[in-house]
Design a protein around this motif. Structure first.
Motif, PDB file in Angstrom:
ATOM      1  N   GLN A  47       0.830  -1.208   0.000  1.00  0.00           N
ATOM      2  CA  GLN A  47       0.000   0.000   0.000  1.00  0.00           C
ATOM      3  C   GLN A  47       0.865   1.260   0.000  1.00  0.00           C
ATOM      4  N   SER A  48       1.864   1.262  -0.874  1.00  0.00           N
ATOM      5  CA  SER A  48       2.825   2.369  -0.925  1.00  0.00           C
ATOM      6  C   SER A  48       2.319   3.575  -1.715  1.00  0.00           C
ATOM      7  N   SER A  49       1.206   3.426  -2.421  1.00  0.00           N
ATOM      8  CA  SER A  49       0.683   4.544  -3.212  1.00  0.00           C
ATOM      9  C   SER A  49       0.088   5.612  -2.309  1.00  0.00           C
ATOM     10  N   ARG A  50       0.376   6.855  -2.652  1.00  0.00           N
ATOM     11  CA  ARG A  50      -0.145   8.016  -1.936  1.00  0.00           C
ATOM     12  C   ARG A  50      -0.724   8.986  -2.972  1.00  0.00           C
ATOM     13  N   ALA A  51      -1.558   9.898  -2.547  1.00  0.00           N
ATOM     14  CA  ALA A  51      -2.128  10.854  -3.492  1.00  0.00           C
ATOM     15  C   ALA A  51      -2.420  12.180  -2.808  1.00  0.00           C
ATOM     16  N   VAL A  52      -2.227  13.245  -3.549  1.00  0.00           N
ATOM     17  CA  VAL A  52      -2.700  14.570  -3.177  1.00  0.00           C
ATOM     18  C   VAL A  52      -3.830  14.884  -4.151  1.00  0.00           C
ATOM     19  N   ILE A  53      -5.016  15.119  -3.623  1.00  0.00           N
ATOM     20  CA  ILE A  53      -6.198  15.345  -4.458  1.00  0.00           C
ATOM     21  C   ILE A  53      -6.542  16.826  -4.390  1.00  0.00           C
ATOM     22  N   LEU A  54      -6.395  17.487  -5.511  1.00  0.00           N
ATOM     23  CA  LEU A  54      -6.589  18.938  -5.579  1.00  0.00           C
ATOM     24  C   LEU A  54      -7.875  19.270  -6.321  1.00  0.00           C
ATOM     25  N   HIS A  55      -8.678  20.134  -5.729  1.00  0.00           N
ATOM     26  CA  HIS A  55      -9.933  20.560  -6.352  1.00  0.00           C
ATOM     27  C   HIS A  55      -9.903  22.066  -6.611  1.00  0.00           C
ATOM     28  N   GLY A  56     -10.612  22.479  -7.653  1.00  0.00           N
ATOM     29  CA  GLY A  56     -10.835  23.899  -7.903  1.00  0.00           C
ATOM     30  C   GLY A  56      -9.559  24.710  -8.008  1.00  0.00           C
ATOM     31  N   GLU A  57      -9.489  25.780  -7.233  1.00  0.00           N
ATOM     32  CA  GLU A  57      -8.360  26.697  -7.319  1.00  0.00           C
ATOM     33  C   GLU A  57      -7.052  26.059  -6.880  1.00  0.00           C
ATOM     34  N   GLN A  58      -7.133  25.026  -6.041  1.00  0.00           N
ATOM     35  CA  GLN A  58      -5.921  24.324  -5.644  1.00  0.00           C
ATOM     36  C   GLN A  58      -5.313  23.584  -6.844  1.00  0.00           C
ATOM     37  N   SER A  59      -6.173  23.035  -7.681  1.00  0.00           N
ATOM     38  CA  SER A  59      -5.706  22.384  -8.906  1.00  0.00           C
ATOM     39  C   SER A  59      -5.097  23.407  -9.857  1.00  0.00           C
ATOM     40  N   VAL A  60      -5.757  24.545  -9.998  1.00  0.00           N
ATOM     41  CA  VAL A  60      -5.218  25.618 -10.848  1.00  0.00           C
ATOM     42  C   VAL A  60      -3.846  26.051 -10.339  1.00  0.00           C
TER      43      VAL A  60
END
Length: 199
Positions: A47-60
């Motif tokens: 389970q070594s996978s990690r993620a940063v999930i960015l929405h809206g202005e954070q993605s921009v």
């Protein structure tokens, strides 16, 4: 032959024309992405996978960082095309940043030295599976996406902005949003070139 899984992976396609007309809520999309990664298999169940999930202005903001880094290396007379491409990713509703936790990989190398050379390879394979699982899940929800690889250019700035642990290694970026264009035909090479079947 009818197979719902094959139907799902057939529908998954690269979408560059992203928009912000996604019907699901931010929380629903987040939960979908998280569950797809949770269910993705990994070697030794690491389970070594990690993620940063960015929405809206954070993605921009992420894609602005990428543009700033590219501006340093792309010739000025060629930057307009590059900027247009990056803006197309920022036009969606969000971006998933896929990471692999190198502390997990190193821990497995120490615990199982006989396989030490293989764990970085298996980590990359696990990351690819997680990326694909998210991509198919988004597709089944009617959300378009593509897979990008601008790492390592934005890594340091991204880690500083979102507090990414030092042991996380950025492997890929997936901008997502509403499908604002259709899909063309997908070509395939001949089966005889690609497969050997015995027995």
């Amino acid at each position: 032959m009818s197979n719902t899984y094959l139907d799902a992976i057939t529908r998954r396609r690269t979408q560059y024309a992203l928009g912000r007309n996604v019907t699901q809520s931010k929380d629903e999309v987040t939960a979908l992405i998280q569950e797809a990664i949770r269910q993705a298999p990994s070697s030794f169940n690491s389970q070594s996978s990690r993620a940063v999930i960015l929405h809206g202005e954070q993605s921009v903001a992420f894609w602005d960082i990428v543009k700033d880094e590219l501006r340093k290396i792309v010739p000025a007379d060629a930057f307009a095309a590059t900027e247009g491409k990056i803006n197309s990713f920022a036009a969606g509703t969000g971006t998933v940043l896929f990471y692999e936790d190198q502390d997990v990989v190193k821990g497995l190398q120490e615990q199982f030295p006989l396989y030490a050379d293989n764990f970085p390879v298996w980590s990359e394979q696990g990351s690819g599976i997680a990326q694909y699982a998210v991509w198919v899940a988004l597709s089944e929800a009617g959300i378009g996406a593509s897979l990008q690889h601008y790492n390592p250019l934005p890594d340091a700035a991204v880690a500083a902005k979102w507090g990414v642990p030092a042991s996380w290694k950025l492997r890929a970026q997936m901008p997502f949003g509403s499908n604002e264009a259709g899909f063309g035909e997908k070509g395939f090479i001949d089966n005889a070139t690609r497969f050997i079947v015995a027995g």
